[in-house]
Design an enzyme around this catalytic site. Sequence first.
Site, PDB file in Angstrom:
ATOM      1  N   ASP A 140     -10.932   2.450   4.651  1.00  0.00           N
ATOM      2  CA  ASP A 140     -11.337   1.040   4.552  1.00  0.00           C
ATOM      3  C   ASP A 140     -12.855   0.870   4.627  1.00  0.00           C
ATOM      4  O   ASP A 140     -13.364  -0.232   4.437  1.00  0.00           O
ATOM      5  CB  ASP A 140     -10.676   0.211   5.670  1.00  0.00           C
ATOM      6  CG  ASP A 140      -9.368  -0.411   5.210  1.00  0.00           C
ATOM      7  OD1 ASP A 140      -9.193  -0.567   3.982  1.00  0.00           O
ATOM      8  OD2 ASP A 140      -8.528  -0.739   6.060  1.00  0.00           O
ATOM      9  N   GLN A 178      -4.289  -1.584   9.705  1.00  0.00           N
ATOM     10  CA  GLN A 178      -4.199  -2.921   9.115  1.00  0.00           C
ATOM     11  C   GLN A 178      -4.798  -3.970  10.061  1.00  0.00           C
ATOM     12  O   GLN A 178      -4.426  -4.046  11.229  1.00  0.00           O
ATOM     13  CB  GLN A 178      -2.718  -3.234   8.810  1.00  0.00           C
ATOM     14  CG  GLN A 178      -2.493  -4.542   8.110  1.00  0.00           C
ATOM     15  CD  GLN A 178      -3.093  -4.603   6.696  1.00  0.00           C
ATOM     16  OE1 GLN A 178      -2.987  -3.646   5.934  1.00  0.00           O
ATOM     17  NE2 GLN A 178      -3.735  -5.697   6.362  1.00  0.00           N
ATOM     18  N   LYS A 206       0.841  -1.204   0.000  1.00  0.00           N
ATOM     19  CA  LYS A 206       0.000   0.000   0.000  1.00  0.00           C
ATOM     20  C   LYS A 206       0.875   1.253   0.000  1.00  0.00           C
ATOM     21  O   LYS A 206       0.588   2.230  -0.700  1.00  0.00           O
ATOM     22  CB  LYS A 206      -0.943  -0.009   1.214  1.00  0.00           C
ATOM     23  CG  LYS A 206      -2.052  -1.050   1.073  1.00  0.00           C
ATOM     24  CD  LYS A 206      -2.781  -1.313   2.379  1.00  0.00           C
ATOM     25  CE  LYS A 206      -3.714  -2.503   2.233  1.00  0.00           C
ATOM     26  NZ  LYS A 206      -4.307  -2.927   3.497  1.00  0.00           N
TER      27      LYS A 206
END
Length: 268
Positions: A120, A97, A53
């Site tokens: 997200d 994450q 990422k």
Amino acid sequence: MTARIINGTRIGKEIREEVCADVLRLKNSGVIPGLAAVLVGNHPASHIYIRNKIKACDSLGVFSKLVHLPEDTTTTQLLQCVSDLNHQDSLHGILVQLPLPNHIDEAAILFAIDPAKDVDGLHPLNAGNLALGHAGLRPCTPSGVIEILLRERISVKGAHVVVIGRSNLVGKPLGLLLLQQHATVTLCHSRTKNLGKITQTGDILVAAVGYPGLVTADLVKPGAVVIDVGINRVDDKLVGDVDYEPVLKKASLLTPVPGGVGPMTIAC
Ligand code: NAP
């Protein structure tokens, strides 16, 4: 019949070029987009995901900040970290994450992220907006699957789409996004009875389980589009949830692993 293989790497690149142009437009208007990526502990796969990422940000000219915290970080400490990032004007997106170490209250962390920075799409406000069909930030893997279907001009409207998996990260939001595209959606999971009978009726079959070889050819309707979200490591090799070679002979379109949904997730 042999299925055509969908090239997620190519479609992902196409999306990244579009994002690159958007980033340039923002920079020209004085805004440098910034993303914070938070990693707690040393989960090996998470390290790879985060690294990819950050690399993607670099290649697009997006400013990125990696915050790597030790495994024994407490929920309170992580909440403080998220709060600090929420208040930094140079950061427009925050990505924590998952999975977090077991001792951390994951729901509390996701709830603490500013919904406007929740790239997200896992904050309850964004999840609620998705359920209600309102605008908001969407989870990247389900968005990647939708982009594959749209960009490959696969007709979703009225199609029966069977999704195996109902997680908050993939299956559930994907089901809602597909409904918005006017598909008829069936979500299957570990308690589903007669899984094969259901999957055999899917014009489009999506596997998002994490069980290598779960989708054997007999589960697939002849000519179906098969999207393999699963990522599993078998004998040091990455494989999906689909029994690849036999399904290749039965489906009309198939995403490979690697090179299918993975690059789309990063691009989205
Ligand atoms: P998850 O949270 O573990 O969810 C797995 C889902 O599969 C659950 O809903 C579970 O049902 C269902 N399931 C388990 N065994 C089953 C069976 N035998 N038959 C039918 N359903 C079954 O996993 P996830 O986060 O959604 O991820 C799924 C897979 O996608 C994993 O391999 C993950 O690594 C991969 N993934 C890939 C990407 C990418 O970019 N390609 C991104 C995210 C995830 P219950 O709800 O009943 O337990």
